[in-house]
Design a protein around this motif. Structure first.
Motif: not given
Length: 312
Positions: A251-279
């Motif tokens: 989908e990204l048109k990027i090789d798998e090792p590069t994709t893995k490296r980027a996802l390891a630091r970028a992909a995060q779970p969905v968070d709660k909206l509590d406190g996001i307004g202040d942030e």
């Protein structure tokens, strides 16, 4: 190396063209179908790659500011950006609400420099040319880096470049540093390139889900259902990192090792909206104080918790 750089250039050009023109789906009259704007590396791209949301239409964008322009024009109903685009969109009188947010991902945006230039800290960039995409997540990182190093915008020469422009400018030494996010960050990690700093301790670098106000009222249940899929698919990806990379690389048109490296630091779970307004309000106030937006904007009031409720 030449073939690799050529492939990267082709990818960046394709993304730039997609971001500027979107696709034919975005131009269609709204017929009730949920219209999603996504960037190649956000959480929504995994939903698209897996086919987890049949019946929606997809429009690709190079960056958050391009996506919020489409949101303002009514060409999409929902999209995902970093933390700065919602603020610039609010300042531009775009009608939207914040319906979802990801957990912090500070390591997935960084300042890149050439090792040969000898820069050791961000402070070494005083008087130098720094490139970044205006109004994107990295814009707030720049603000925080300047603050942390007791510098101001007047201490550097800022060059606003889209990712497709920033990479060749960086490669050809037309700029001294490039502040960029994944996957462009991972693609640029070539021999001789150094990470001068990332957002750790400075910026949360969250993913925000934005919904046009009209869609929020008219397609509430569809959006609730889609955001439940977003949370489930995101959780699946975190639990299955190898499978996630295998699905996303084409989908990204990027090789798998590069994709893995980027996802390891970028992909995060969905968070709660509590406190996001202040942030996000604190970020908006920071941009306003520096006159990077026309004036104060109330983004805290845009946080909309109704989509966290279960769809019928």
């Amino acid at each position: 190396m030449r073939r690799s750089l050529a492939a990267v250039a082709t990818l960046l050009l394709a993304v730039a063209l997609a971001g500027c023109g979107n696709d034919s789906e975005a131009a269609e009259e709204d017929s009730g179908t949920l219209r999603i704007g996504y960037q190649r590396f956000g959480g929504l791209s995994l939903i698209k790659a897996r086919g987890d949301a049949p019946g929606v239409t997809w429009s690709l964008f190079e960056s958050g500011p391009a996506l919020t322009e489409a949101l303002k024009a009514g060409a999409i109903d929902l999209g995902q950006t970093g933390e700065a685009p919602p603020i610039f969109a609010a300042a531009a009188k775009t009608d939207f609400v914040i319906a979802g947010v990801g957990a912090p991902s500070p390591r997935s945006e960084a300042v890149l420099v050439k090792e040969s230039k000898g820069f050791r800290t961000f402070a070494d960039l005083k008087g130098k040319t720094v490139a970044l995409n205006k109004g994107s997540n990295v814009h707030w990182l720049l603000v925080k880096l300047l603050e942390a190093n007791k510098m101001t915008l007047q201490d550097i020469n800022v060059k606003y470049l889209k990712p497709a422009e920033g990479r060749p400018a960086f490669d050809n030494d037309q700029v001294d540093a490039w502040i960029i996010w994944d996957p462009y960050f991972a693609l640029a990690e070539q021999p001789g390139v150094k990470v001068l700093a990332d957002a750790t301790g400075l910026a949360n670098n969250r993913e925000y889900i934005l919904v046009g106000k009209n869609a929020a009222g008219q397609k509430t249940d569809q959006i609730k259902s889609f955001l439940q899929t977003y949370e489930k698919t995101t959780a699946w990806g975190i639990e299955h990192p190898d499978e996630r990379a295998a699905v996303l690389a084409p989908e990204l048109k990027i090789d798998e090792p590069t994709t893995k490296r980027a996802l390891a630091r970028a992909a995060q779970p969905v968070d709660k909206l509590d406190g996001i307004g202040d942030e996000i309000q604190a970020i908006a106030d920071g941009f306003a104080d520096l006159k990077l937006i026309p004036g104060k904007v109330d983004v805290k009031s845009l946080v909309d918790t109704r989509f966290a409720e279960a769809a019928p």
